[in-house]
Design a protein around this motif. Structure first.
Motif, PDB file in Angstrom:
ATOM      1  N   GLY A  54     -68.589 -42.879 -31.781  1.00  0.00           N
ATOM      2  CA  GLY A  54     -68.568 -42.178 -30.688  1.00  0.00           C
ATOM      3  C   GLY A  54     -69.702 -42.543 -29.842  1.00  0.00           C
ATOM      4  O   GLY A  54     -69.927 -41.566 -28.935  1.00  0.00           O
ATOM      5  N   LEU A  55     -70.136 -43.580 -29.840  1.00  0.00           N
ATOM      6  CA  LEU A  55     -71.361 -44.076 -29.085  1.00  0.00           C
ATOM      7  C   LEU A  55     -70.670 -44.191 -27.480  1.00  0.00           C
ATOM      8  O   LEU A  55     -69.635 -44.768 -27.418  1.00  0.00           O
ATOM      9  CB  LEU A  55     -71.869 -45.252 -29.299  1.00  0.00           C
ATOM     10  CG  LEU A  55     -73.195 -46.039 -28.738  1.00  0.00           C
ATOM     11  CD1 LEU A  55     -74.286 -44.917 -28.974  1.00  0.00           C
ATOM     12  CD2 LEU A  55     -73.573 -47.397 -29.321  1.00  0.00           C
ATOM     13  N   THR A  56     -71.276 -43.670 -26.554  1.00  0.00           N
ATOM     14  CA  THR A  56     -71.167 -43.832 -25.210  1.00  0.00           C
ATOM     15  C   THR A  56     -72.132 -44.567 -24.374  1.00  0.00           C
ATOM     16  O   THR A  56     -73.307 -44.324 -24.761  1.00  0.00           O
ATOM     17  CB  THR A  56     -70.561 -42.504 -24.531  1.00  0.00           C
ATOM     18  OG1 THR A  56     -71.457 -41.572 -24.610  1.00  0.00           O
ATOM     19  CG2 THR A  56     -69.199 -42.052 -25.249  1.00  0.00           C
ATOM     20  N   PRO A  57     -72.024 -45.106 -23.297  1.00  0.00           N
ATOM     21  CA  PRO A  57     -72.877 -45.762 -22.619  1.00  0.00           C
ATOM     22  C   PRO A  57     -73.808 -44.592 -21.734  1.00  0.00           C
ATOM     23  O   PRO A  57     -73.311 -43.671 -21.278  1.00  0.00           O
ATOM     24  CB  PRO A  57     -71.991 -46.555 -21.317  1.00  0.00           C
ATOM     25  CG  PRO A  57     -70.885 -46.009 -21.352  1.00  0.00           C
ATOM     26  CD  PRO A  57     -70.546 -45.202 -22.760  1.00  0.00           C
ATOM     27  N   ASP A  58     -75.062 -44.787 -21.657  1.00  0.00           N
ATOM     28  CA  ASP A  58     -75.947 -43.756 -20.794  1.00  0.00           C
ATOM     29  C   ASP A  58     -75.992 -44.632 -19.376  1.00  0.00           C
ATOM     30  O   ASP A  58     -76.722 -45.118 -19.148  1.00  0.00           O
ATOM     31  CB  ASP A  58     -77.339 -43.693 -21.406  1.00  0.00           C
ATOM     32  CG  ASP A  58     -78.009 -42.651 -20.744  1.00  0.00           C
ATOM     33  OD1 ASP A  58     -77.832 -42.300 -19.744  1.00  0.00           O
ATOM     34  OD2 ASP A  58     -79.354 -42.322 -21.209  1.00  0.00           O
ATOM     35  N   THR A  59     -75.250 -44.139 -18.506  1.00  0.00           N
ATOM     36  CA  THR A  59     -75.107 -44.709 -17.095  1.00  0.00           C
ATOM     37  C   THR A  59     -76.258 -43.974 -16.353  1.00  0.00           C
ATOM     38  O   THR A  59     -76.398 -44.273 -15.009  1.00  0.00           O
ATOM     39  CB  THR A  59     -73.728 -44.459 -16.347  1.00  0.00           C
ATOM     40  OG1 THR A  59     -73.338 -43.025 -16.505  1.00  0.00           O
ATOM     41  CG2 THR A  59     -72.814 -45.237 -17.251  1.00  0.00           C
ATOM     42  N   SER A  60     -76.962 -43.382 -16.953  1.00  0.00           N
ATOM     43  CA  SER A  60     -78.242 -42.740 -16.018  1.00  0.00           C
ATOM     44  C   SER A  60     -79.290 -43.550 -15.989  1.00  0.00           C
ATOM     45  O   SER A  60     -80.513 -43.137 -15.367  1.00  0.00           O
ATOM     46  CB  SER A  60     -78.416 -41.260 -16.526  1.00  0.00           C
ATOM     47  OG  SER A  60     -79.257 -41.292 -17.811  1.00  0.00           O
ATOM     48  N   LEU A  61     -79.167 -44.642 -17.177  1.00  0.00           N
ATOM     49  CA  LEU A  61     -80.350 -45.445 -17.067  1.00  0.00           C
ATOM     50  C   LEU A  61     -80.777 -46.167 -15.689  1.00  0.00           C
ATOM     51  O   LEU A  61     -79.753 -46.639 -15.213  1.00  0.00           O
ATOM     52  CB  LEU A  61     -80.472 -46.383 -18.272  1.00  0.00           C
ATOM     53  CG  LEU A  61     -80.214 -45.739 -19.473  1.00  0.00           C
ATOM     54  CD1 LEU A  61     -80.121 -47.077 -20.631  1.00  0.00           C
ATOM     55  CD2 LEU A  61     -81.427 -44.925 -19.954  1.00  0.00           C
ATOM     56  N   PRO A  62     -81.954 -46.107 -15.425  1.00  0.00           N
ATOM     57  CA  PRO A  62     -82.177 -47.025 -14.036  1.00  0.00           C
ATOM     58  C   PRO A  62     -81.937 -48.450 -14.110  1.00  0.00           C
ATOM     59  O   PRO A  62     -82.007 -49.234 -15.473  1.00  0.00           O
ATOM     60  CB  PRO A  62     -83.812 -46.907 -13.791  1.00  0.00           C
ATOM     61  CG  PRO A  62     -84.226 -46.433 -15.228  1.00  0.00           C
ATOM     62  CD  PRO A  62     -83.305 -45.878 -15.799  1.00  0.00           C
ATOM     63  N   GLY A  63     -81.721 -49.010 -13.218  1.00  0.00           N
ATOM     64  CA  GLY A  63     -81.731 -50.656 -12.882  1.00  0.00           C
ATOM     65  C   GLY A  63     -80.276 -51.315 -13.682  1.00  0.00           C
ATOM     66  O   GLY A  63     -80.188 -52.401 -13.973  1.00  0.00           O
ATOM     67  N   LEU A  64     -79.307 -50.492 -13.606  1.00  0.00           N
ATOM     68  CA  LEU A  64     -78.099 -51.140 -14.467  1.00  0.00           C
ATOM     69  C   LEU A  64     -77.315 -51.559 -13.231  1.00  0.00           C
ATOM     70  O   LEU A  64     -77.285 -51.360 -12.210  1.00  0.00           O
ATOM     71  CB  LEU A  64     -77.218 -49.588 -14.888  1.00  0.00           C
ATOM     72  CG  LEU A  64     -77.848 -49.294 -16.291  1.00  0.00           C
ATOM     73  CD1 LEU A  64     -76.835 -48.094 -16.642  1.00  0.00           C
ATOM     74  CD2 LEU A  64     -78.224 -50.094 -17.286  1.00  0.00           C
TER      75      LEU A  64
END
Length: 404
Positions: free
Chosen positions: A60-70
């Motif tokens: 169930g792991l999804t990416p956290d696209t709110s992280l800075p610098g991606l």
């Protein structure tokens, strides 16, 4: 390593990044799952992570696209031009007196509370208690700072769409090993947005190498155990070469006859030779007998626009914790202020912030003139500072070794 607090400006900008991230929520989920199954799982298995651990932790792991610098998956797209780390900005705001005045009382209380334990830690690892506490303060405010993120999700996201994907893939696998061993639960494994975990802000690979169980409960707990946190910091510094009995450095008066272009650990000489050239401690005291014939080097974090120091090898051990002159100087200065809470004698002269892009352009120009700036990375390290100074001297100016 990603550690430290951001400036207010960056803090204000991060929500904008988060808004952009929320717009991307779900956009990369299928690609992320493919990345985990085809890249992470096979490598983790080869590293000794069991299928049961992988099934449990990656489900169930999804990416956290709110992280800075991606960036886009696969390293596509340009990273944002925001300096998220305070350590890589102009120094004067980083050394605001209010920060030290807020941290010193808590450090003194903890020094008393853990006096016997700190004595045992210092005896085992050779690292002074004031240095241990100062790093703990800088990293997490003695454990009081909010550490909000699911470490595994952060590391997986950074491995998938971060600027250093291969590096974070290794850290993700290290985190899976930690969870498999059972020192901490997934729920308790909290990190910064850069994946640095717990009160000492260790990346998972550093945890595996340097975290210690000093309170004897059978777990290396850097999230809630103050004792394990302090001992783990000391073990890290000792393993990176801390020299027992030496200090980190001393604020000095640097005569104008001693060029700022002589800064840097590759220009070390006996401290007694600096004294012979007119370098004096600002306190008016002589250098300690155990230091005077040991090597030291000039340190000018803001060139001639700020305080000057003679640094020992231990200053550069502090930089092993965070590759920043200002970080190491903050730690050393805070450690000193647990004794006498006094600011630097010299002041930081007003200077404008610049961007990493502008500094990188300057570094490329200096390289073109034959200077060694230590790589055009947009960061003003000692090699860049003294290259600026050498170019100033070459053109007939007094060297300040700073952008201006």
């Amino acid at each position: 390593m990603i550690r430290g607090l951001t400036f207010t400006l960056a803090a204000l900008l991060i929500p904008l990044v988060a808004l952009a991230g929320s717009a991307n929520a779900g956009k990369y989920d299928a690609q992320f799952r493919q990345f985990l199954n085809e890249t992470v799982v096979p490598e983790a298995k080869r590293a000794g992570v069991s299928q049961a651990t992988l099934d449990r932790e990656l489900a169930g792991l999804t990416p956290d696209t709110s992280l800075p610098g991606l960036v886009e998956p696969g390293g596509k797209g340009a990273p944002p031009k925001i300096n998220f780390q305070a350590e890589f900005r102009s120094p004067q705001r980083y050394f605001r007196d209010s920060q030290f005045n807020s941290l010193v009382p808590g450090g003194r209380r903890l020094m008393q509370k853990h006096a016997a334990t700190l004595q045992r830690i210092e005896a085992k690892y050779g690292v002074p208690k004031r240095i241990i506490l100062a790093i703990w303060a800088r990293e997490s405010g003695y454990g009081g700072a909010k550490i909000p993120h699911d470490a595994l999700r952060v590391l997986a996201t950074q491995a998938f769409m971060g600027q250093r994907a291969d590096f974070f893939k290794g850290e993700l696998i290290a985190a899976l090993k930690i969870l498999q061993k059972g020192d901490v639960s997934r729920r308790a494994m909290r990190s910064s947005w850069g994946g640095a975990m717990g009160q000492p802000q260790f990346l998972p690979s550093s945890y595996l190498k340097y975290a210690v169980d000093f309170d004897g409960d059978g777990k290396r707990n850097i999230w809630t155990s103050q004792v394990d946190t302090m001992a783990s910091i000391a073990n890290y510094l000792a393993a990176h070469g801390w020299q027992k009995g030496r200090d980190w450095g001393y604020e000095v008066h640097l005569p104008e006859t001693v060029s700022c272009t002589r800064e840097g650990p590759d220009n070390r000489q006996k401290i007694s030779r600096f004294v012979g050239e007119g370098v004096k401690r600002v306190s008016g005291k002589p250098f300690p007998d155990n230091e005077i014939n040991r090597p030291g080097n000039i340190l000018l974090p803001a060139g001639r626009y700020g305080p000057a120091f003679i640094a020992t090898e231990n200053f550069y051990v502090l930089k092993e914790y965070n590759e920043s002159d200002t970080y190491a100087l903050f730690v050393g200065h805070l450690a000193d202020r647990y004794g006498s809470n006094k600011p630097f004698v010299a002041s930081w002269k007003p200077m404008k912030d610049t961007t990493r892009g502008a500094v990188r352009n300057l570094q490329v120009r200096l390289e073109g003139l034959g200077h060694d700036v230590g790589g055009a990375d947009g960061l003003i390290g000692f090699k860049t500072r003294r290259s600026i100074g050498k170019d100033q001297e070459k053109n007939g100016f007094f060297a300040t070794c700073w952008v201006g």
